[in-house]
Scaffold this active site. Structure first.
Site, PDB file in Angstrom:
ATOM      1  N   SER A  42       0.834  -1.201   0.000  1.00  0.00           N
ATOM      2  CA  SER A  42       0.000   0.000   0.000  1.00  0.00           C
ATOM      3  C   SER A  42       0.870   1.252   0.000  1.00  0.00           C
ATOM      4  O   SER A  42       1.747   1.412   0.858  1.00  0.00           O
ATOM      5  CB  SER A  42      -0.931   0.010   1.209  1.00  0.00           C
ATOM      6  OG  SER A  42      -1.911  -0.998   1.098  1.00  0.00           O
ATOM      7  N   CYS A 125      -6.966  -1.176   6.587  1.00  0.00           N
ATOM      8  CA  CYS A 125      -5.869  -1.484   7.512  1.00  0.00           C
ATOM      9  C   CYS A 125      -6.316  -1.147   8.936  1.00  0.00           C
ATOM     10  O   CYS A 125      -6.764  -0.030   9.198  1.00  0.00           O
ATOM     11  CB  CYS A 125      -4.626  -0.678   7.146  1.00  0.00           C
ATOM     12  SG  CYS A 125      -3.260  -0.908   8.314  1.00  0.00           S
ATOM     13  N   GLY A 212      -3.784 -15.179   8.333  1.00  0.00           N
ATOM     14  CA  GLY A 212      -3.433 -16.594   8.338  1.00  0.00           C
ATOM     15  C   GLY A 212      -4.636 -17.497   8.490  1.00  0.00           C
ATOM     16  O   GLY A 212      -5.788 -17.063   8.387  1.00  0.00           O
TER      17      GLY A 212
END
Length: 300
Positions: A42, A125, A212
């Site tokens: 980003s 984010c 994950g």
């Protein structure tokens, strides 16, 4: 071959933003390893060093990171993006962030000469104050930022959504109203870890984003819900390590999948997943890979 927002991908695997996307050379390397497309780190309106270390830890079942969107800003990244475009024919998507419509537009226009195939708007984010989810949890802000960038550039615009909201569909609908060509779901899930010996939070920023294997069920549900409400493609991301994970995500409604944390186990993950998907589609005698997209919605 699969088409996403007018972009031809040789397979539905895409490198996720923030993973090996900091230089043109690293993007080219991932492309050569078999990714259908790659997304850059980003990039924002001004240089950022990011949060102090520790900024990433392995929990065993996933990663917790609080990088803080470190980046050189768009003037210094233009050349890296141009290198990636020049040295591979794999589509390159530029991930960008800002705190306002003007900042998003400035970054997009600052990078457009390097000819990215699309822009991915990081409004998700969870650990960068004033950026990411700080604006991406507000439907009005997401709609106006998306519209501003769509009006300013002539390439597809994808919007990466945060799961750290009460209703991700509301945010997805706002992106669609703003003119988004696709949405990407999801970014990391807010989390933290504490060192029981000292009592201190482990991350330098105290909290960060979980990625994950642990987040796959969350990502699946978000993609499933978005598919019921939106008319634009969804790119699924979160906990995809195997071709079975990718198939599951596509059956929930994803047209393609992004791979991030699994890169830690080796860059062959892209070719492995792509090959597995191809074999699955052939074995089940589907006429095309697109036949599996959203199939879980038919099993009611």
């Amino acid at each position: 071959m699969i088409n996403i927002t007018g972009i031809e991908l040789k397979n539905p695997t895409i490198l996720a933003a923030g993973i090996m996307g900091t230089t043109g050379a690293s993007l080219v390397r991932v492309a050569k390893e078999g990714a259908g497309a790659v997304v850059t780190k980003s990039i924002g309106p001004e240089p950022k060093e990011g949060h102090k270390n520790p900024s990433m830890i392995d929990l065993g079942y996933g990663f917790l990171n609080a990088m803080g969107l470190p980046n050189p800003s768009y003037p210094d990244f233009k050349n890296e993006l141009a290198i990636a475009k020049r040295e591979t024919d794999t589509p390159v998507i530029a991930s960008i962030f800002g705190g306002t419509e003007e900042e998003f537009v400035n970054v997009a226009q600052g990078l457009i000469d390097s000819k990215p195939d699309a822009f991915e708007l990081n409004v998700s984010c969870p650990h960068a104050l004033g950026y990411g989810a700080s604006v991406g949890s507000n439907p009005d802000a997401v709609e106006s930022i998306t519209k501003a960038v769509c009006d300013a550039v002539d390439v597809p615009v994808w919007v990466k959504l945060t799961p750290n909201v009460t209703d991700i569909v509301t945010i997805g609908e706002a992106a669609q109203r703003g003119g988004a060509d696709a949405v990407v779901a999801i970014n990391t899930v807010k989390g933290m870890a504490i060192d029981i010996n000292s009592g201190y939070p482990v991350l330098g920023n105290r909290f960060g984003g979980l990625s994950g294997r642990a987040v796959k069920p969350v990502a699946l549900k978000c993609v499933y819900d978005l598919y019921t409400a939106l008319d634009i493609p969804i790119i699924g991301v979160g906990g995809i390590y195997t071709w079975e994970d990718a198939i599951e995500m596509m059956m929930a409604g994803a047209s393609a999948v992004q791979i991030g944390s699994a890169v830690h186990e080796g860059l062959d993950v892209f070719s492995s997943i792509a090959s597995g998907i191809e074999k699955f589609v052939s074995k089940r005698e589907y006429s095309d890979i697109t036949d599996i997209i959203g199939i879980a919605h038919e099993r009611l």
